[in-house]
Design an enzyme around this catalytic site. Structure first.
Site, PDB file in Angstrom:
ATOM      1  N   GLY A 196     -13.991  -0.457   4.126  1.00 35.59           N
ATOM      2  CA  GLY A 196     -12.731  -0.825   4.777  1.00 35.59           C
ATOM      3  C   GLY A 196     -12.644  -2.320   5.062  1.00 35.59           C
ATOM      4  O   GLY A 196     -11.608  -2.812   5.480  1.00 35.59           O
TER       5      GLY A 196
ATOM      6  N   ASP B 203     -13.175  -5.056   2.854  1.00 37.07           N
ATOM      7  CA  ASP B 203     -13.437  -5.252   1.422  1.00 37.07           C
ATOM      8  C   ASP B 203     -14.166  -6.542   1.029  1.00 37.07           C
ATOM      9  O   ASP B 203     -15.139  -6.498   0.305  1.00 37.07           O
ATOM     10  CB  ASP B 203     -12.119  -5.177   0.652  1.00 37.07           C
ATOM     11  CG  ASP B 203     -11.268  -3.984   1.088  1.00 37.07           C
ATOM     12  OD1 ASP B 203     -11.695  -3.210   1.960  1.00 37.07           O
ATOM     13  OD2 ASP B 203     -10.169  -3.840   0.542  1.00 37.07           O
TER      14      ASP B 203
ATOM     15  N   GLU C 177      -0.618  -7.409   8.993  1.00 32.45           N
ATOM     16  CA  GLU C 177      -1.865  -6.733   8.616  1.00 32.45           C
ATOM     17  C   GLU C 177      -3.048  -7.384   9.347  1.00 32.45           C
ATOM     18  O   GLU C 177      -3.927  -6.697   9.850  1.00 32.45           O
ATOM     19  CB  GLU C 177      -2.011  -6.853   7.089  1.00 32.45           C
ATOM     20  CG  GLU C 177      -3.090  -5.990   6.488  1.00 32.45           C
ATOM     21  CD  GLU C 177      -3.125  -6.130   4.974  1.00 32.45           C
ATOM     22  OE1 GLU C 177      -2.346  -6.949   4.410  1.00 32.45           O
ATOM     23  OE2 GLU C 177      -3.939  -5.425   4.343  1.00 32.45           O
TER      24      GLU C 177
ATOM     25  N   TYR D 189       0.849  -1.206   0.000  1.00 27.45           N
ATOM     26  CA  TYR D 189       0.000   0.000   0.000  1.00 27.45           C
ATOM     27  C   TYR D 189       0.885   1.257   0.000  1.00 27.45           C
ATOM     28  O   TYR D 189       1.100   1.876   1.055  1.00 27.45           O
ATOM     29  CB  TYR D 189      -0.889   0.015   1.242  1.00 27.45           C
ATOM     30  CG  TYR D 189      -1.760  -1.217   1.431  1.00 27.45           C
ATOM     31  CD1 TYR D 189      -2.712  -1.585   0.482  1.00 27.45           C
ATOM     32  CD2 TYR D 189      -1.634  -2.001   2.576  1.00 27.45           C
ATOM     33  CE1 TYR D 189      -3.512  -2.706   0.670  1.00 27.45           C
ATOM     34  CE2 TYR D 189      -2.437  -3.126   2.767  1.00 27.45           C
ATOM     35  CZ  TYR D 189      -3.371  -3.469   1.812  1.00 27.45           C
ATOM     36  OH  TYR D 189      -4.168  -4.578   2.002  1.00 27.45           O
TER      37      TYR D 189
ATOM     38  N   TRP E 135      -3.821   6.237   2.749  1.00 27.57           N
ATOM     39  CA  TRP E 135      -5.195   5.726   2.863  1.00 27.57           C
ATOM     40  C   TRP E 135      -5.940   6.489   3.949  1.00 27.57           C
ATOM     41  O   TRP E 135      -5.352   6.836   5.000  1.00 27.57           O
ATOM     42  CB  TRP E 135      -5.200   4.235   3.206  1.00 27.57           C
ATOM     43  CG  TRP E 135      -5.485   3.339   2.043  1.00 27.57           C
ATOM     44  CD1 TRP E 135      -6.681   2.760   1.736  1.00 27.57           C
ATOM     45  CD2 TRP E 135      -4.565   2.892   1.027  1.00 27.57           C
ATOM     46  NE1 TRP E 135      -6.557   1.992   0.602  1.00 27.57           N
ATOM     47  CE2 TRP E 135      -5.277   2.061   0.144  1.00 27.57           C
ATOM     48  CE3 TRP E 135      -3.214   3.137   0.773  1.00 27.57           C
ATOM     49  CZ2 TRP E 135      -4.690   1.461  -0.961  1.00 27.57           C
ATOM     50  CZ3 TRP E 135      -2.631   2.544  -0.325  1.00 27.57           C
ATOM     51  CH2 TRP E 135      -3.364   1.717  -1.188  1.00 27.57           C
ATOM     52  N   SER E 136      -7.232   6.672   3.719  1.00 26.23           N
ATOM     53  CA  SER E 136      -8.028   7.549   4.570  1.00 26.23           C
ATOM     54  C   SER E 136      -8.151   7.080   6.027  1.00 26.23           C
ATOM     55  O   SER E 136      -7.680   7.740   6.948  1.00 26.23           O
ATOM     56  CB  SER E 136      -9.404   7.711   3.937  1.00 26.23           C
ATOM     57  OG  SER E 136     -10.300   8.312   4.800  1.00 26.23           O
ATOM     58  N   TRP E 137      -8.799   5.925   6.246  1.00 23.82           N
ATOM     59  CA  TRP E 137      -9.008   5.565   7.662  1.00 23.82           C
ATOM     60  C   TRP E 137      -7.716   5.053   8.283  1.00 23.82           C
ATOM     61  O   TRP E 137      -7.544   5.135   9.494  1.00 23.82           O
ATOM     62  CB  TRP E 137     -10.231   4.687   7.887  1.00 23.82           C
ATOM     63  CG  TRP E 137     -10.205   3.217   7.589  1.00 23.82           C
ATOM     64  CD1 TRP E 137      -9.466   2.575   6.655  1.00 23.82           C
ATOM     65  CD2 TRP E 137     -10.995   2.212   8.255  1.00 23.82           C
ATOM     66  NE1 TRP E 137      -9.751   1.236   6.671  1.00 23.82           N
ATOM     67  CE2 TRP E 137     -10.682   0.978   7.638  1.00 23.82           C
ATOM     68  CE3 TRP E 137     -11.922   2.229   9.292  1.00 23.82           C
ATOM     69  CZ2 TRP E 137     -11.282  -0.214   8.043  1.00 23.82           C
ATOM     70  CZ3 TRP E 137     -12.520   1.030   9.683  1.00 23.82           C
ATOM     71  CH2 TRP E 137     -12.199  -0.157   9.075  1.00 23.82           C
ATOM     72  N   ASP E 138      -6.773   4.583   7.450  1.00 25.52           N
ATOM     73  CA  ASP E 138      -5.459   4.229   7.989  1.00 25.52           C
ATOM     74  C   ASP E 138      -4.821   5.433   8.659  1.00 25.52           C
ATOM     75  O   ASP E 138      -4.282   5.338   9.773  1.00 25.52           O
ATOM     76  CB  ASP E 138      -4.527   3.736   6.878  1.00 25.52           C
ATOM     77  CG  ASP E 138      -4.993   2.427   6.255  1.00 25.52           C
ATOM     78  OD1 ASP E 138      -6.084   2.421   5.669  1.00 25.52           O
ATOM     79  OD2 ASP E 138      -4.263   1.423   6.361  1.00 25.52           O
TER      80      ASP E 138
ATOM     81  N   ARG F 107      -5.870 -12.895   0.116  1.00 28.53           N
ATOM     82  CA  ARG F 107      -6.370 -11.682  -0.535  1.00 28.53           C
ATOM     83  C   ARG F 107      -7.693 -11.985  -1.238  1.00 28.53           C
ATOM     84  O   ARG F 107      -8.013 -13.145  -1.492  1.00 28.53           O
ATOM     85  CB  ARG F 107      -5.355 -11.196  -1.588  1.00 28.53           C
ATOM     86  CG  ARG F 107      -4.022 -10.719  -1.055  1.00 28.53           C
ATOM     87  CD  ARG F 107      -4.083  -9.320  -0.477  1.00 28.53           C
ATOM     88  NE  ARG F 107      -4.573  -8.330  -1.420  1.00 28.53           N
ATOM     89  CZ  ARG F 107      -4.903  -7.077  -1.050  1.00 28.53           C
ATOM     90  NH1 ARG F 107      -4.779  -6.686   0.206  1.00 28.53           N
ATOM     91  NH2 ARG F 107      -5.350  -6.216  -1.940  1.00 28.53           N
TER      92      ARG F 107
ATOM     93  N   TRP G   1     -10.914 -10.296   5.169  1.00 29.71           N
ATOM     94  CA  TRP G   1     -12.001  -9.904   6.055  1.00 29.71           C
ATOM     95  C   TRP G   1     -13.028 -11.025   6.240  1.00 29.71           C
ATOM     96  O   TRP G   1     -14.163 -10.770   6.614  1.00 29.71           O
ATOM     97  CB  TRP G   1     -12.679  -8.629   5.522  1.00 29.71           C
ATOM     98  CG  TRP G   1     -11.790  -7.422   5.653  1.00 29.71           C
ATOM     99  CD1 TRP G   1     -10.999  -6.880   4.680  1.00 29.71           C
ATOM    100  CD2 TRP G   1     -11.577  -6.616   6.826  1.00 29.71           C
ATOM    101  NE1 TRP G   1     -10.310  -5.782   5.178  1.00 29.71           N
ATOM    102  CE2 TRP G   1     -10.642  -5.597   6.485  1.00 29.71           C
ATOM    103  CE3 TRP G   1     -12.077  -6.658   8.132  1.00 29.71           C
ATOM    104  CZ2 TRP G   1     -10.213  -4.632   7.398  1.00 29.71           C
ATOM    105  CZ3 TRP G   1     -11.651  -5.690   9.038  1.00 29.71           C
ATOM    106  CH2 TRP G   1     -10.733  -4.700   8.664  1.00 29.71           C
TER     107      TRP G   1
HETATM  108  C1  9WN Z   1      -8.334  -1.252  -0.613  1.00 34.11           C
HETATM  109  C2  9WN Z   1      -4.961   0.051   3.377  1.00 34.11           C
HETATM  110  C3  9WN Z   1      -6.283  -0.645   3.109  1.00 34.11           C
HETATM  111  C4  9WN Z   1      -7.240  -0.594   4.309  1.00 34.11           C
HETATM  112  C5  9WN Z   1      -8.465  -1.477   4.096  1.00 34.11           C
HETATM  113  C6  9WN Z   1      -7.987  -2.880   3.744  1.00 34.11           C
HETATM  114  C7  9WN Z   1      -7.086  -2.836   2.516  1.00 34.11           C
HETATM  115  C8  9WN Z   1      -7.269  -2.021   0.165  1.00 34.11           C
HETATM  116  C9  9WN Z   1      -6.775  -3.230  -0.616  1.00 34.11           C
HETATM  117  O1  9WN Z   1      -5.984  -1.987   2.752  1.00 34.11           O
HETATM  118  O2  9WN Z   1      -7.880  -2.388   1.421  1.00 34.11           O
HETATM  119  O3  9WN Z   1      -8.638  -0.065   0.098  1.00 34.11           O
HETATM  120  O4  9WN Z   1      -6.166  -3.045  -1.674  1.00 34.11           O
HETATM  121  O5  9WN Z   1      -6.993  -4.367  -0.192  1.00 34.11           O
HETATM  122  O6  9WN Z   1      -9.077  -3.713   3.515  1.00 34.11           O
HETATM  123  O7  9WN Z   1      -9.255  -1.496   5.252  1.00 34.11           O
HETATM  124  O8  9WN Z   1      -7.650   0.720   4.533  1.00 34.11           O
HETATM  125  O9  9WN Z   1      -4.382  -0.476   4.544  1.00 34.11           O
END
Ligand code: 9WN
Length: 449
Positions: A175, A177, A411, A38, A42-45, A210, A368
C-alpha cells in the site's frame, strides 16, 4: 499548534462536503478510491472507506466490505483490486493483464492476484459496533467472520515464513508503493516487462507526484512474474520478498479485532489474541532501536532496511499488554519526535510525513517518499489514543480535516503546508474525515485546551 478540535458548525459543513465525495464515488456495491485515477475497487481502501461510511449508513459500510469479501480467492486471499471491466482502459495494469479467470482458485469477478495490508477485520468490527441492530439484522458478522478467517489463514500459511512474519511479493502489496523501503530490493528487479507499460495515471496526477517510469517497469515486471507463476506463492526465485512493517502491524491489530468478532459470535477469542501476540513477538526481528521504529526486512539477504517510514510506527495500534515492555512509549516518542510530528520543533508538520523528516532525500510532493497520507495519520491518531495520548491526537483533528476540505480531499498533502497532491475527491480522505468529524467535534464551538 493552537488549532484543536473542529467546532460544530465547521464540522457540519466539512461533513457535508466529505459525504458528497463518498456519494459521488459510490457505484452501488462499493466506492471507487477516485473516479479518474482509480476506477475499480481497492482492498484496503474499502476498509478505510467503510470506517467513515459507518457514520453515514451502516448498511452501506457493510455492503462495501461484503462486496470485497465476496471477491475472495479459494485460498483466502482478498485481492488488491477488483476490476470494473467497463473501465479496463482507464487503469494499468488492467484486468486483461492479470487474466485472473485463467488462474486456479480465482473468484468469479476479475481481480489482481496481489493483496494489500489486512485492515479488514478491524474495519468489520468498527462497522459492526457502530450499529449493532443493523449488523445483527443482516447477519454481517456471521458472513464476514469465516471469510476473514480464511484471509488471515492465507497470510499465515502462504505469506509467513517459519519465523512468522508475512511478506509482500510486490511494492503494491504494501500500500506504500514507492516507499524508500523498497529501493534496494527493486534494484535487483529487471525493468523491462513483456507488456507495454501504460500510464493512464498520469492523466490524473502529475509525473512528479507519481512513481517514475523506471519504477513502473519494475512494478510491471514483478507483476508479470507473479502472474506467470499462477499467483501461487511457490516461486522460490521470486526476486522481491520483504517483511513489511505496515502489513504485519495491521495483521496483529486485526487479529485483536478477530478476537472481538469471535466472542461476539459466542466463539473463543483466545486463539486470535494468541495469534496477535505471536505476530508482535515475530516483529521483534524488525525493531530498529536506533531509529525507534519497526523497519522492513529483505528475505533475499536477511538484512533490515534501516529507514524510518510512517508504516513502521503502526504497532502503536497495539495495546501495551501486547507490545514488549516500554515499546509503546518508545513508539510514542518517535511519532512525536523530529522524524515525524516534531512537536517541539520550530516548524512542526500538520500531519506526519510518510518518510523520515530528517532524511535528506524526503520529497514532500512525491507519493510515499514524503507526503502525508490521511489513512496513515488516522492510524497514528488511533495509536496515540490507544496509548493515552488523546491530548496530542485531538490537536491534529482540526488541521487535518481543514486541509482535507480546503484541498478538495486530496490523496496526499505536503506535511508542512497541507497543499494537496495526487488526485482529488479521494475516497479514504473523505471517509476518514467523516470518521474524525463524527467522533471528535467540539460541541460548543470553542477551542479545547
Ligand atoms: C496501486 C488506491 C491505491 C492505494 C495505495 C496507493 C495507490 C495504486 C497506484 O492507490 O496505489 O495499488 O496505482 O498507485 O499507493 O495505497 O490503495 O487508492
Amino acid at each position: 499548534m493552537t488549532t484543536t478540535l473542529p467546532d460544530a458548525p465547521g464540522a457540519t459543513t466539512a461533513l457535508a462536503a466529505a459525504s458528497a465525495v463518498l456519494r459521488r464515488n459510490w457505484g452501488g456495491a462499493y466506492t471507487v478510491p477516485a473516479t479518474g485515477l482509480y476506477p475499480h475497487q481497492w482492498s484496503w481502501d474499502s476498509a478505510f472507506i467503510a470506517i467513515g461510511l459507518r457514520h453515514l449508513s451502516a448498511r452501506r459500510a457493510q455492503v462495501e466490505l461484503d462486496s470485497l469479501l465476496s471477491s475472495q480467492w479459494a485460498d483466502g486471499r482478498l485481492p488488491q483490486i477488483v476490476y470494473d471491466t467497463r473501465r479496463d482502459d482507464d487503469y494499468a495494469p488492467s484486468a486483461a493483464f492479470w487474466g485472473s479467470a485463467d488462474l486456479p482458485g480465482s473468484p468469479a469477478v476479475p481481480t489482481t492476484g496481489l493483496v494489500q495490508p489486512p485492515v479488514h477485520a478491524w474495519a468489520v468490527w468498527l462497522v459492526h459496533v457502530q450499529d449493532l441492530r443493523e449488523s445483527g439484522r443482516r447477519r454481517f458478522l456471521e458472513r464476514a467472520y469465516p471469510r476473514l478467517l480464511a484471509w488471515h489463514r492465507y497470510l499465515r500459511d502462504r505469506r509467513a515464513a517459519a519465523d512468522g512474519l508475512a511478506a509482500v511479493v510486490h511494492p503494491w502489496e504494501s500500500g506504500t508503493d514507492n516507499s524508500p523501503l523498497w529501493d534496494d530490493a527493486l534494484a535487483r528487479v529487471p525493468g523491462v516487462p513483456r507488456a507495454a507499460i501504460e500510464r493512464p495515471d498520469l492523466k490524473h496526477a502529475s509525473a512528479g507526484e507519481r512513481p517514475s517510469g523506471k519504477e513502473y517497469g519494475k512494478y510491471f515486471w514483478l507483476a508479470e512474474r507473479y502472474r506467470d507463476h499462477g499467483c501461487a506463492d511457490v516461486d522460490p526465485e521470486h526476486p522481491f520478498l520483504l517483511d513489511d512493517p505496515t502489513t504485519n502491524a495491521l495483521w496483529a491489530r486485526s487479529e485483536l479485532a478477530m478476537a472481538d468478532i469471535a466472542e461476539a459470535l459466542g466463539q473463543d477469542g483466545a486463539p486470535h489474541r494468541a495469534e496477535a501476540a505471536r505476530i508482535v513477538a515475530a516483529m521483534e526481528m524488525l525493531w530498529d532501536d536506533g531509529l525507534g521504529t519497526y523497519v522492513a526486512r529483505d528475505r533475499a539477504t536477511g538484512a533490515l532496511v534501516r529507514k524510518a517510514t510512517v508504516g513502521g510506527l503502526l504497532a502503536l495500534l497495539l495495546p501495551d499488554d501486547v507490545l514488549p515492555a516500554g515499546r509503546g512509549d518508545a513508539l510514542v516518542r518517535t511519532v512525536l519526535g523530529r522524524r515525524f510530528l516534531d512537536v517541539d520543533g520550530a516548524t512542526p508538520p500538520i500531519m506526519a510525513p510518510s518518510y523520515d523528516a530528517c532524511a535528506p532525500d524526503l520529497d514532500p510532493a512525491l507519493y510515499w517518499r514524503g507526503p502525508a497520507w490521511f489513512n496513515m495519520m488516522w492510524l497514528l491518531l488511533e495509536g496515540l489514543r490507544a496509548h493515552g495520548r488523546t491530548d496530542v491526537a485531538d490537536r491534529y483533528v482540526g488541521p487535518m480535516t481543514d486541509a482535507a476540505v480546503r484541498e478538495d480531499f486530496p490523496e496526499y498533502v505536503n506535511p508542512w503546508t497541507g497543499a494537496g497532491h495526487g488526485t482529488r475527491s479521494f475516497s479514504w480522505t473523505a471517509a476518514l474525515a467523516v470518521d474524525l468529524l463524527s467522533r471528535h467535534t467540539h460541541p460548543e464551538g470553542a477551542d479545547t485546551p
